[in-house]
Enzyme design. Structure first.
Site, PDB file in Angstrom:
ATOM      1  CG  HIS A 253      -4.248 -35.658  17.452  1.00 32.79           C
ATOM      2  ND1 HIS A 253      -4.019 -35.732  16.097  1.00 32.79           N
ATOM      3  CD2 HIS A 253      -3.884 -34.411  17.833  1.00 32.79           C
ATOM      4  CE1 HIS A 253      -3.539 -34.575  15.687  1.00 32.79           C
ATOM      5  NE2 HIS A 253      -3.447 -33.747  16.711  1.00 32.79           N
ATOM      6  CD  GLU A 308      -3.927 -27.804  23.130  1.00 31.84           C
ATOM      7  OE1 GLU A 308      -2.816 -27.459  23.574  1.00 31.84           O
ATOM      8  OE2 GLU A 308      -4.661 -27.037  22.492  1.00 31.84           O
TER       9      GLU A 308
END
Ligand code: ACO
Length: 364
Positions: A253, A308
């Site tokens: 991320h 996700e």
């Protein structure tokens, strides 16, 4: 003469581009605050409608209630269903992800319409119609008297969902409805900053969402789990992929240097709901191995599980077709995009950064 920029400058890492009261991501502590509450205190406890009311109220200083938003979204779903004959022709022959983009681009501002509700209400109607269309079926009419999550599942799957399935999708919607200045929210705010309307702004947001580095990752997560297939193949498959220099979907991320808090919220939602289709033990084993392998490969760059990975497991367990995962993400994020577009119009300025020219200059 301008200098070449660093990697961080090119990616605008850590550059604030707006003041917002909508959400805050603390990447060091792994914390997400949405309109004043931690995501873990909202998901599974507050409905999507009530969190949407918080976002819209924060953006506009209004005092909408959960019931107001529920009624507005129900009416907007009905209105969007009536507009499907105008919207669907542009989607024929396209994938669900691309068809969604074409149909969203066909939405338009009309007088007498609550634009933010029209957008959030239209998204699940379009997603449901595209899934039905892909199966050769006509769209399923919305039920304005049920919740947004329940109606989304009904229009997607054609059957009345069980309460625990509705709770699972509602928890997902709340978990991903807003997330600071992510790429799609930034795109939305850039368009809103030009005074273009809300429909143009969210169309830009959706386009940014579709890329695999952002909201397009869950489908490839399932493809990865399918390709790995069995416990014995986890190590060789992951090692080979990393040796080829591939990025593993659902990990890493830009902001979080620790685990994405949304990953745990969604994992807990899957566990709590005991959804039959979810092979959580296998997914968890893959996750543990990938985290260790990424630590070994990039010891100086923490790469942890992001939202996700468990999005893919949850939506798959709810029997949502993987080709519709990105549009379903957009159904939830539409709440954040509309709030950010409204906030930008109220409090922001035209967003117009500069670039560093590193090309050839004309001869003197
Ligand atoms: N798998 C393997 N290696 C990775 C991964 C990954 N998922 N993510 C980053 N790396 C590596 C990079 O290749 C890079 O290595 P290098 O220094 O040897 O070139 C290093 O880690 C540093 O990466 P950054 O460039 O700093 O990462 P960046 O902030 O640009 O990327 C991103 C963040 C795009 C999310 C990235 O981690 C990624 O591609 N992840 C996979 C896709 C994904 O899961 N997307 C969903 C994100 S969540 C969301 O948007 C809702």
């Amino acid at each position: 003469m301008n200098m070449h920029l660093t990697k961080s400058q090119i990616g605008l890492d850590g550059v604030p581009a707006a003041e917002t009261v909508l959400s805050h991501v603390d990447g060091e502590r792994g914390e997400l605050v949405i309109a004043g509450e931690r995501v873990g205190d909202l998901a599974g406890k507050a409905s999507f409608e009530s969190v949407t009311a918080r976002l819209w109220n924060s953006a506009m200083g209004t005092s909408l209630t959960e019931a107001d938003v529920r009624a507005a979204l129900g009416a907007a779903r009905v209105r969007a269903f009536a507009r499907l004959p105008d919207l669907l022709p542009a989607t024929r022959g396209l994938s669900i992800v691309d068809g969604f983009r074409a149909a969203v681009a066909g939405l338009r501002a009309e007088s007498g319409l609550d634009h933010k509700a029209a957008i959030v209400g239209a998204f699940p109607v379009i997603a449901g119609a595209l899934v039905q269309q892909a199966n050769g079926n006509p769209p399923i009419a919305p039920d304005p008297n049920t919740s947004h999550a329940a109606d989304t599942l009904r229009m997607l799957l054609g059957a009345k969902p069980e309460p625990r399935e509705v709770a699972g999708l509602d928890a997902y919607f709340v978990t991903v409805c807003d997330h600071g200045m992510n790429a799609s929210t930034f795109a939305t705010r850039v368009v809103a900053s030009t005074q273009a309307d809300l429909f143009a702004a969210v169309t830009a947001g959706y386009c940014a969402l579709t890329g695999p580095l952002h909201g397009g990752a869950p489908e490839p997560v399932l493809e990865m789990l399918d390709a790995i297939g069995t416990r014995e193949r986890i190590k060789p498959w992951v090692d080979d992929a990393l040796a080829r220099g591939e990025r593993l979907m659902g990990f890493g991320h830009r902001v979080y240097r620790v685990r994405d808090p949304r990953a745990d919220v969604l994992k807990a939602a899957i566990e709590r709901l005991a959804i039959d289709g979810a092979d959580l033990p296998f997914a968890s084993e893959v996750e543990s191995y990938i985290r260790a392998a990424l630590r070994a490969k990039n010891p100086n760059r923490p790469l942890e599980t992001n939202v996700e990975f468990f999005t893919a497991i949850l939506l798959d367990a709810l029997a949502i077709p993987r080709q519709a995962f990105t549009p379903i993400f957009a159904v939830a994020r539409a709440a954040g995009w509309t709030a950010h577009a409204l906030e930008q119009r109220r409090t922001g300025r035209l967003i117009r950064p500069s670039s560093s020219y590193v090309g050839r200059m004309p001869a003197a």
